[in-house]
Design an enzyme around this catalytic site. Structure first.
Site, short mmCIF file in Angstrom:
data_model
loop_
_atom_site.label_atom_id
_atom_site.label_comp_id
_atom_site.label_asym_id
_atom_site.label_seq_id
_atom_site.Cartn_x
_atom_site.Cartn_y
_atom_site.Cartn_z
N ASN A 1 45.73 43.42 52.84
CA ASN A 1 47.09 42.95 53.11
C ASN A 1 47.99 44.18 53.24
O ASN A 1 48.35 44.80 52.25
CB ASN A 1 47.55 42.06 51.93
CG ASN A 1 49.00 41.63 52.06
OD1 ASN A 1 49.63 41.84 53.10
ND2 ASN A 1 49.53 41.05 51.00
N HIS B 1 51.47 33.82 49.03
CA HIS B 1 51.52 35.14 48.36
C HIS B 1 52.75 35.19 47.46
O HIS B 1 53.82 34.67 47.80
CB HIS B 1 51.58 36.25 49.42
CG HIS B 1 51.38 37.60 48.80
ND1 HIS B 1 52.38 38.26 48.14
CD2 HIS B 1 50.27 38.38 48.69
CE1 HIS B 1 51.90 39.40 47.66
NE2 HIS B 1 50.63 39.50 47.98
N GLU C 1 54.86 37.36 46.83
CA GLU C 1 56.09 37.93 47.40
C GLU C 1 56.81 36.90 48.27
O GLU C 1 58.04 36.85 48.30
CB GLU C 1 55.75 39.21 48.20
CG GLU C 1 55.42 40.36 47.25
CD GLU C 1 54.42 41.36 47.79
OE1 GLU C 1 54.21 41.44 49.01
OE2 GLU C 1 53.80 42.08 46.96
N GLU D 1 45.78 36.12 42.30
CA GLU D 1 46.53 37.37 42.21
C GLU D 1 47.57 37.27 41.10
O GLU D 1 48.68 36.76 41.34
CB GLU D 1 47.25 37.65 43.53
CG GLU D 1 46.34 37.79 44.72
CD GLU D 1 47.01 38.60 45.83
OE1 GLU D 1 46.50 39.67 46.14
OE2 GLU D 1 48.06 38.17 46.34
N GLY E 1 50.66 45.50 42.79
CA GLY E 1 51.41 46.73 43.04
C GLY E 1 51.83 47.48 41.79
O GLY E 1 52.66 48.39 41.86
N SER F 1 46.23 45.25 42.25
CA SER F 1 45.82 46.61 41.89
C SER F 1 44.30 46.79 41.87
O SER F 1 43.76 47.55 41.07
CB SER F 1 46.43 47.03 40.55
OG SER F 1 47.85 47.04 40.65
P1 PGA Z 1 48.06 45.45 45.47
O1 PGA Z 1 48.53 44.14 46.27
O2 PGA Z 1 46.58 45.61 45.74
O3 PGA Z 1 48.88 46.56 46.04
O4 PGA Z 1 48.33 45.20 44.04
C1 PGA Z 1 47.70 43.01 46.39
C2 PGA Z 1 48.42 41.92 47.13
O5 PGA Z 1 49.64 41.77 46.99
O6 PGA Z 1 47.80 41.16 47.88
#
Ligand code: PGA
Length: 248
Positions: A9, A93, A95, A165, A171, A211
């Protein structure tokens, strides 16, 4: 049988040349990870060119609007996503849920629209830190599945990919432990089995995201119910992304 999948992603990162180079780099090593399905989710503006230039690479869209066309200024329709040759879409997701207020009924519409147009939804679920702190993550994630996914028929459900997730791991550099990941993945597979039967639950790939990187992918992917990863930051470089894809 559950597919092994590693998806990148890219979020709202990279300019055109960087995005095209990354896609080329991933395409070049496709043959070396034959038993793992790779999917990239580039920024939408580059998706069409990446699809044209990289035959054989699965390209998905990070976002879309669940209508075929119409007065939705600035949006990309589900039929346009299908039309450019994309294969997958992210739905739910954290976000999109948190920053763009996408709620469970809208996510349900997105799942339905994707399936109707022959796109594979990668349905993301996961609890925020305050939920984990009070140990209610299992019921929280189960509700996300009930709200936006469990209305599907078994046949539709089998087409979906689930990505767990935990929001606190995205992140942040704080990966879930293998115990935390396996406990949630096992629970998700059990709920799917309760809803659709064991056979269906054994067909669905459940990816871990948050992460996940070149150093921890091996131990996460070794978990019985972890079928791969949805990778953010570590998917922005070919070498780390491929190391993750080779971590099974
Ligand atoms: P990350 O993001 O690997 O940077 O933690 C994963 C994601 O948001 O799909």
């Amino acid at each position: 049988m559950r597919k092994k999948i590693v998806a990148g992603n890219w979020k709202m990162n990279l300019l055109s040349e960087e995005a095209f180079n990354l896609a080329n780099g991933v395409s070049e090593v496709l043959a070396s990870v034959k038993d793992v399905q790779l999917i990239v989710f580039p920024p939408a503006v580059f998706a069409s060119s990446i699809i044209e230039k990289n035959q054989g690479l699965n390209v998905g869209l990070q976002n879309f609007y669940p209508a075929e066309k119409g007065a939705f200024t600035g949006e990309i329709s589900v039929s346009q996503v299908k039309n450019i040759g994309a294969t997958h879409v992210l739905v739910g997701h954290s976000e999109r849920r948190a920053i763009f207020n996408e709620n469970e009924s809208f996510l349900k519409e997105k799942v339905d629209a994707a399936l109707l147009h022959g796109l594979i939804p990668v349905f993301c679920c996961g609890e925020p830190l305050e939920i984990r702190k009070v140990n209610t993550e299992l019921s929280y994630v189960k509700q996300q599945l009930i709200d936006s996914l469990f209305h599907l028929s078994a046949e539709e459900m089998m087409k979906c990919i689930v990505a767990y997730e935990p929001v606190w791991a995205i992140g942040t550099g704080k990966t879930a432990t293998v115990e935390q990941a396996e406990a949630m993945h096992k629970a998700i597979r059990t709920w799917i089995a309760e809803q659709y039967g064991k056979e269906v639950s054994e067909e669905i790939s459940i990816l871990y995201g948050g992460s996940c990187n070149a150093s921890n992918a091996k131990e996460l992917f070794a978990c019985e119910n972890v079928d791969g990863g949805l990778i953010g930051g570590a998917a922005l470089q070919v070498d780390t992304f491929i190391t993750i894809a080779q971590a099974f």
